[in-house]
Design a protein around this motif. Structure first.
Motif, PDB file in Angstrom:
ATOM      1  N   ILE A  29       0.832  -1.214   0.000  1.00 26.08           N
ATOM      2  CA  ILE A  29       0.000   0.000   0.000  1.00 26.08           C
ATOM      3  C   ILE A  29       0.858   1.252   0.000  1.00 26.08           C
ATOM      4  CG2 ILE A  29      -1.617   1.347   1.386  1.00 26.08           C
ATOM      5  CD1 ILE A  29      -2.835  -1.406   2.191  1.00 26.08           C
ATOM      6  N   ALA A  30       1.903   1.198   0.853  1.00 26.79           N
ATOM      7  CA  ALA A  30       2.790   2.363   0.938  1.00 26.79           C
ATOM      8  C   ALA A  30       3.434   2.635  -0.406  1.00 26.79           C
ATOM      9  CB  ALA A  30       3.858   2.120   2.001  1.00 26.79           C
ATOM     10  N   VAL A  31       3.869   1.563  -1.059  1.00 24.81           N
ATOM     11  CA  VAL A  31       4.489   1.730  -2.375  1.00 24.81           C
ATOM     12  C   VAL A  31       3.481   2.314  -3.368  1.00 24.81           C
ATOM     13  CG1 VAL A  31       5.376   0.463  -4.383  1.00 24.81           C
ATOM     14  CG2 VAL A  31       6.264  -0.023  -2.083  1.00 24.81           C
ATOM     15  N   LEU A  32       2.262   1.765  -3.296  1.00 24.87           N
ATOM     16  CA  LEU A  32       1.212   2.269  -4.185  1.00 24.87           C
ATOM     17  C   LEU A  32       0.976   3.757  -3.964  1.00 24.87           C
ATOM     18  CD1 LEU A  32      -1.678  -0.358  -4.380  1.00 24.87           C
ATOM     19  CD2 LEU A  32      -0.389   0.661  -6.262  1.00 24.87           C
ATOM     20  N   ALA A  33       0.837   4.109  -2.671  1.00 22.13           N
ATOM     21  CA  ALA A  33       0.579   5.507  -2.325  1.00 22.13           C
ATOM     22  C   ALA A  33       1.715   6.384  -2.807  1.00 22.13           C
ATOM     23  CB  ALA A  33       0.393   5.652  -0.823  1.00 22.13           C
TER      24      ALA A  33
ATOM     25  N   SER B  36      -2.407   0.370   8.804  1.00 22.89           N
ATOM     26  CA  SER B  36      -2.794  -0.021   7.450  1.00 22.89           C
ATOM     27  C   SER B  36      -4.125   0.602   7.056  1.00 22.89           C
ATOM     28  CB  SER B  36      -2.841  -1.543   7.302  1.00 22.89           C
ATOM     29  OG  SER B  36      -3.578  -2.081   8.347  1.00 22.89           O
ATOM     30  N   SER B  37      -5.062   0.709   8.042  1.00 21.54           N
ATOM     31  CA  SER B  37      -6.340   1.345   7.706  1.00 21.54           C
ATOM     32  C   SER B  37      -6.116   2.787   7.298  1.00 21.54           C
ATOM     33  CB  SER B  37      -7.290   1.322   8.891  1.00 21.54           C
ATOM     34  OG  SER B  37      -7.127   0.161   9.631  1.00 21.54           O
ATOM     35  N   VAL B  38      -5.283   3.471   8.092  1.00 22.46           N
ATOM     36  CA  VAL B  38      -5.017   4.883   7.804  1.00 22.46           C
ATOM     37  C   VAL B  38      -4.404   5.027   6.411  1.00 22.46           C
ATOM     38  CG1 VAL B  38      -3.560   6.844   8.438  1.00 22.46           C
ATOM     39  CG2 VAL B  38      -4.859   5.629  10.193  1.00 22.46           C
ATOM     40  N   VAL B  39      -3.435   4.107   6.133  1.00 20.19           N
ATOM     41  CA  VAL B  39      -2.774   4.167   4.826  1.00 20.19           C
ATOM     42  C   VAL B  39      -3.794   3.968   3.708  1.00 20.19           C
ATOM     43  CG1 VAL B  39      -1.150   2.978   3.305  1.00 20.19           C
ATOM     44  CG2 VAL B  39      -0.505   3.503   5.657  1.00 20.19           C
ATOM     45  N   ILE B  44      -7.088   6.186  -0.645  1.00 21.60           N
ATOM     46  CA  ILE B  44      -8.396   6.472  -1.247  1.00 21.60           C
ATOM     47  C   ILE B  44      -8.592   7.980  -1.400  1.00 21.60           C
ATOM     48  CG2 ILE B  44     -10.900   6.371  -0.863  1.00 21.60           C
ATOM     49  CD1 ILE B  44     -10.365   3.637   0.486  1.00 21.60           C
ATOM     50  N   ALA B  45      -8.242   8.720  -0.334  1.00 23.49           N
ATOM     51  CA  ALA B  45      -8.404  10.169  -0.355  1.00 23.49           C
ATOM     52  C   ALA B  45      -7.569  10.776  -1.473  1.00 23.49           C
ATOM     53  CB  ALA B  45      -8.011  10.764   0.987  1.00 23.49           C
ATOM     54  N   ALA B  47      -6.466   9.374  -4.170  1.00 19.14           N
ATOM     55  CA  ALA B  47      -7.035   9.009  -5.464  1.00 19.14           C
ATOM     56  C   ALA B  47      -8.247   9.883  -5.764  1.00 19.14           C
ATOM     57  CB  ALA B  47      -7.439   7.545  -5.473  1.00 19.14           C
ATOM     58  N   ALA B  48      -9.065  10.121  -4.715  1.00 20.16           N
ATOM     59  CA  ALA B  48     -10.260  10.947  -4.908  1.00 20.16           C
ATOM     60  C   ALA B  48      -9.864  12.361  -5.309  1.00 20.16           C
ATOM     61  CB  ALA B  48     -11.087  10.968  -3.631  1.00 20.16           C
ATOM     62  N   VAL B  49      -8.864  12.905  -4.594  1.00 24.11           N
ATOM     63  CA  VAL B  49      -8.425  14.272  -4.909  1.00 24.11           C
ATOM     64  C   VAL B  49      -7.954  14.360  -6.351  1.00 24.11           C
ATOM     65  CG1 VAL B  49      -6.630  15.980  -4.429  1.00 24.11           C
ATOM     66  CG2 VAL B  49      -7.880  14.941  -2.548  1.00 24.11           C
ATOM     67  N   VAL B  50      -7.145  13.358  -6.736  1.00 23.31           N
ATOM     68  CA  VAL B  50      -6.616  13.350  -8.095  1.00 23.31           C
ATOM     69  C   VAL B  50      -7.759  13.311  -9.109  1.00 23.31           C
ATOM     70  CG1 VAL B  50      -5.319  11.988  -9.784  1.00 23.31           C
ATOM     71  CG2 VAL B  50      -4.422  12.310  -7.469  1.00 23.31           C
ATOM     72  N   THR B  51      -8.720  12.420  -8.857  1.00 25.31           N
ATOM     73  CA  THR B  51      -9.838  12.285  -9.800  1.00 25.31           C
ATOM     74  C   THR B  51     -10.650  13.568  -9.893  1.00 25.31           C
ATOM     75  OG1 THR B  51      -9.989  10.127  -8.755  1.00 25.31           O
ATOM     76  CG2 THR B  51     -11.575  10.595 -10.503  1.00 25.31           C
TER      77      THR B  51
END
Lengths: 302, 352
Positions: A29-33, B36-39, B44-45, B47-51
């Motif tokens: 996930i970190a890498v993706l982000a 991991s939840s925060v990440v 998601i956030a 990605a949303a901003v980008v979109t």
């Protein structure tokens, strides 16, 4: 992924592999982000772009086009203002024309100066060659703009004096009338007062024009005053003849003054416009050179 | 969000038997899950901003493109229709009035053309409104260009509307069933100059009132004309007064002269003293001066009266041949430049 974590949490025997899964997931996930962030950052690249140069060039065209607006707007103002002044409309109407049509020219200049400032903040201007060309452009277009600001003051002041109280002096008075000298002195005093006020804030050429007109009118006025001051009929007749003779030259004197003013102003303005056009061409080609460089670099990359 | 309560429910009973042995992994696991939840949320956030940015950028681009190609073109087209529509109306009204018909009838008979012009004017206004609402800000490059276009474009529509609205008033100035300004041309109708002055005064009153009304027009050319015309009629009146008065004075002078001649003859007949004769001579001289001045005033006023009358048709004709033509020419120079500048300002934003 969340559900998988829950499953593994429910089975204590597989704790180790579960942890690995979590770690791997977090890393993925970190890498993706990180990747997403990098892509997002890269989509807005730093440094000078071709688009910045093209944008500046378009702004250059806008400013150059804006300069062509002064002429028709000035005509409109000058025709309207002379009309209300020569027809002696109510003060409120005169002020309205000055504020509306004159104000339009003022805001035109303000907007053009803003445009110049905005162009100055373009990243393209940070490059030496473009910056030099831009500074020259800004200097010469700025000069044309301030010339037009001054022209507004000159035109208004000339219209308020020569086009105002001075106008009827040589067109509506009856030279043959007994009261001519008296009427002339009265009218001339109003005209001279307006001319003196009009000299405020005008440029050198206009001040010279107004001073010349002032001199001519004052000369005539003083001659008519001599008629009024004459002690007897004979002297009055003599003075009146002299004053009338002097009056014959006035149209020539006034038109000489006017021609001189107009040609001086024309020379000055033509020079400003020629300089501005030159600086525009130089600026345009500096920008063109820069976009060509980008295009060449783009082809090399392919 | 649904992830968090899950683990606590499941983990609770599983961990309870042996809490002292496993406190660290449990906390670590919890932390891991939270992180991991925060990440995931962050991703998601992001990605949303980008979109959203991409979509709104795209929308903005599309709306700017529409402003440049759609709304501005519509504005230019609607402007082009105004002048022909106005001309149609002016021609229709004039034709109806010449039929002949009264102002009211002529207005009725040219209603169709009037309606079509109004439609064109309304369309021009709504085209402007669409351009205005296509871009909210008035502070950026596009907004400033819209503001400038708005000023010139509205001026043009007002000019055309005023031209049409006040035309019956303008056209009726010199009609006998209108303002009757044609009555100003007294000509040979009057036997004396006083009579001329009276007739002129009668015609001038309603005529100047009509000119005053025309000063309220939305069209600058009519207003300027009305002001000049009003002043000219005023001058005509005052010159008519001067000539009438001079004529009366002259009749008085003839009487005075006769009296003086008689007085001189009388004095000469009875061999009056030199002193008396000199006094009579002085009187004659003074009378001569008065006659001369009267003559000069008369000539001046008469000359100005005649040129005033002669210039009046020119003044009227120049409203259309010069003033309105000049106003339209000015707008024709300004508006296309304003449109071009706005298009360029849009281009500045569209550059990629």
């Amino acid at each position: 992924m969340g559900e998988e974590t829950l499953d593994s949490a429910a089975q204590p025997g597989r704790r180790k592999s579960r942890r690995t899964v979590i770690v791997v997931a977090v890393v993925v996930i970190a890498v993706l982000a990180g990747g997403l962030g990098t892509w997002f950052a890269l989509s807005r690249p730093a440094g000078l772009q071709r688009a910045d140069v093209v944008r500046l060039d378009k702004e250059r065209v806008i400013l150059d086009n804006s300069m062509n607006l002064y002429d028709p707007l000035f005509n409109q103002f000058s025709v309207r203002y002379s009309s209300v002044m020569s027809e002696n409309a109510e003060q409120q109407v005169k002020d309205q024309v000055l504020n509306q049509d004159g104000g339009r020219l003022k805001s035109e200049s303000r907007i053009n100066l803003d445009r110049l400032d905005r162009m100055g903040s373009s990243p393209t201007v940070k490059e030496q060659e473009v910056s030099d060309a831009f500074n020259r452009f800004k200097e010469h277009y700025g000069a044309v703009i301030s010339y037009n600001d001054q022209l507004l003051v000159n035109t208004s002041n000339i219209t308020q004096s020569i086009g105002g109280p001075c106008a009827p002096l040589h067109s509506t008075l009856n030279v043959g009338a007994e009261t001519y000298s008296e009427d002339y002195v009265k009218g001339a005093d109003a005209c001279l007062a307006a001319v003196v006020t009009a000299k405020d804030n005008t440029d050198a050429e206009t001040t010279e024009l107004l001073t010349s007109v002032e001199g001519i009118i004052r000369g005539q006025r003083d001659k008519q005053q001599e008629v009024l001051d004459a002690k007897d009929d004979f002297e009055r007749l003599a003075k009146r003849t002299l004053a009338a003779l002097a009056m014959l030259d006035i149209n020539e004197a006034l038109s000489t003054t006017e021609t001189k003013y107009e040609s001086a102003v024309k020379v000055k303005y033509n020079q400003l416009v020629a300089d501005a056009n030159d600086s525009n061409k130089t600026f345009e080609s500096a920008l063109k050179k820069r976009t060509d460089q980008f295009d060449a670099a783009g082809k090399d990359g392919e | 969000m649904t992830i968090e309560p899950g683990p606590t429910q499941h983990e609770g009973p599983a961990e309870q038997p042996n809490p002292s042995q496993q406190p660290a992994p449990r906390k670590r696991k919890l932390a891991l899950i939270l992180i991991s939840s925060v990440v995931v949320l962050l991703v998601i956030a992001a990605a949303a901003v980008v979109t959203v940015t991409q979509i709104s950028g795209q929308q903005r681009k599309e709306s700017l493109q529409l402003l440049k190609e759609g709304q501005l073109t519509a504005l230019v087209d609607s402007r082009a229709k105004l002048q022909p529509a106005a001309n149609e109306y002016l021609a229709a009204y004039k034709k109806a009035r010449n039929a002949p018909a009264s102002q009211e009838e002529a207005e009725k008979n040219s209603q169709k053309e009037r309606g079509e012009f109004q439609k064109a004017a309304d369309e021009a206004r709504s085209a402007l409104q669409k351009v205005q609402s296509a871009h909210e800000s008035r502070a950026d490059g596009i907004g400033v260009a819209i503001g400038q276009l708005e000023d010139s474009y509205e001026g043009f529509i007002d000019h055309m509307e005023g031209l049409v609205e006040s035309y019956p008033q303008f056209e009726g100035l010199f009609r006998a069933d209108g303002a009757g300004c044609n009555g100003l041309f007294v000509g040979s109708k009057a036997a004396t100059l006083r009579e001329r002055q009276t007739l002129l005064g009668q015609a001038a009153a309603p005529c100047r009132e009509a000119a005053d009304q025309l000063k309220q027009s939305k069209n600058v050319a009519y207003v300027e004309f009305a002001r000049t015309f009003d002043n000219r009629v005023g001058q005509l009146e005052s010159n008519a007064e001067v000539t009438a008065k001079s004529e009366e004075n002259y009749n008085e002078f003839v009487q005075l002269k006769d009296q003086l001649v008689q007085k001189t003859n009388e004095a000469t007949a009875r061999n009056a003293s030199d002193e008396e004769l000199l006094k009579i001579a002085d009187e004659a001289k003074a009378l001569n001066t008065r006659i001369k001045n009267n003559r000069s005033e008369f000539d001046f006023a008469a000359k100005r009266y005649l040129s005033g009358v002669k210039d009046m048709p020119v003044l009227v004709e120049e409203v259309f041949s010069k003033k309105i033509a000049a106003e339209i020419k000015s707008y024709d120079a300004v508006i296309p430049l304003r449109v071009q500048i706005l298009k360029d300002a849009v281009d500045v934003e569209l550059v990629e």
